[in-house]
Design an enzyme around this catalytic site. Structure first.
Site, PDB file in Angstrom:
ATOM      1  N   HIS A  15      -0.548  63.600 -11.791  1.00 17.28           N
ATOM      2  CA  HIS A  15      -0.655  62.155 -11.954  1.00 17.28           C
ATOM      3  C   HIS A  15      -1.346  61.499 -10.758  1.00 17.28           C
ATOM      4  CE1 HIS A  15       2.088  61.836 -15.502  1.00 17.28           C
ATOM      5  NE2 HIS A  15       2.468  63.010 -15.025  1.00 17.28           N
ATOM      6  N   ASP A 121       0.327  54.270 -13.704  1.00 20.73           N
ATOM      7  CA  ASP A 121       0.553  55.489 -14.461  1.00 20.73           C
ATOM      8  C   ASP A 121       1.567  55.243 -15.572  1.00 20.73           C
ATOM      9  OD1 ASP A 121       0.265  58.658 -14.262  1.00 20.73           O
ATOM     10  OD2 ASP A 121       2.377  58.213 -14.600  1.00 20.73           O
TER      11      ASP A 121
END
Length: 308
Positions: A15, A121
């Site tokens: 991520h 995210d």
């Protein structure tokens, strides 16, 4: 006018690294942008040597346009062990992130610079509340594939609009599900086990609901692997053990794996030829005029338009 974007990745190599690379690409394509990446510390037990090394390397790469702001776990009001799961853990950092962004926007900001928005995210959607406090739009960074994104959104629609009980209706069922993002119906036996897990399903459902609050979901997906015929069929068991799923995983034999690898490695393999062609398409996508480059330019235009 200089525009400031705040990027909030969730912890983990899969991520953080992609979002940092996206930040670099954005800056390469527009001189009026500056970016601050707010990095929240990992939960206890989730750190890896690779991740820690990467974090350390970022501290030496900050510059005038790309900055990294590292939040300390000591800034949280509670101990990390007090949070029951990752989502609650991220939520506990909202006050700290808000204070951090407030300092960034107040400290040495010239009158011609303006906070343009948050890019966060998928596991940081709770930070939408922070962006709302600053009165700026939120953009979603979805590092998983577009198919799963479409499935997640459709499942949320089925639950909230059609009032379906996904787990009870699909688990161990022989039915097939029509999903708008798929060209074929999805058999229940192939449904991702994480979406049939009592513990994790509410998390993904909550995520999907918050996705709809973002300004825009920038999707940049290549054609599906199945449609291009790039996959080598060995055996696929989506109902395997994943995030404490309750089913058992059936292991493949060494012979099955060897057969699949040999199919890819054969010199005149049709699959290998399609992989080579896809590699060329992928390279072209990030060049000027390619689909990835065009999506990046479109995103920058969207940010500029929303703030004007």
């Amino acid at each position: 006018m200089k525009l400031e974007l705040v990027l909030i990745p969730s912890t983990g190599d899969g991520h953080l690294r992609p979002l940092v690379e996206v930040a670099k690409l954005l800056l390469d394509n527009d001189d009026h942008l500056s970016i601050t990446v707010v990095i929240i510390p990992s939960m206890h037990g989730f750190q890896t040597t690779s991740y820690c090394s990467y974090i350390a390397s970022l501290s030496t790469t900050s510059n005038d346009r790309l900055r990294f702001s590292f939040i300390s776990s000591a800034d949280r009001p509670n101990s990390p062990d007090a949070e029951p799961n990752f989502i609650s853990y991220m939520e506990s950092y909202k006050p700290v992130v808000k204070a951090t962004v407030a300092k960034l926007t107040d400290y040495a900001q010239p009158p011609s610079s303006r906070l343009a928005g948050f890019v966060m995210d998928i596991f940081c959607t709770t930070m939408i509340d922070v962006a709302n406090d600053f009165g700026v739009p939120t953009y979603l960074f979805y590092p998983s594939n577009a198919t799963f994104f479409g499935l997640q959104i459709h499942v949320q629609y089925l639950c909230d609009v059609e009032k379906c009980d996904i787990i009870s209706e699909l688990k161990d069922s022989a039915t097939e599900l029509e999903v708008p993002c798929l060209t074929r119906s999805l058999p229940a036996k192939c449904f991702p086990s994480v979406l049939l897990n009592k513990e994790w399903f509410p998390v993904f459902l909550r995520q999907a609901r918050r996705f709809r609050e973002t300004k825009e979901q920038q999707l940049n997906a290549f054609e599906m692997v199945e449609e291009l015929g790039l996959g080598v069929e060995i055996r696929n068991h989506f109902q395997g053990v994943y995030m404490a799923a309750e089913t058992d995983m059936e292991l493949m034999t060494a012979e099955e794996i060897e057969r699949g690898v040999r199919c890819l490695m054969e010199k005149d393999s049709d699959v290998r030829d399609r992989v080579r062609k896809m590699s060329e398409k992928s390279h072209m996508a990030v060049m000027d005029g390619g689909s990835s480059h065009a999506a990046l330019v479109k995103f920058i235009q969207e940010v500029t338009r929303n703030i004007s």
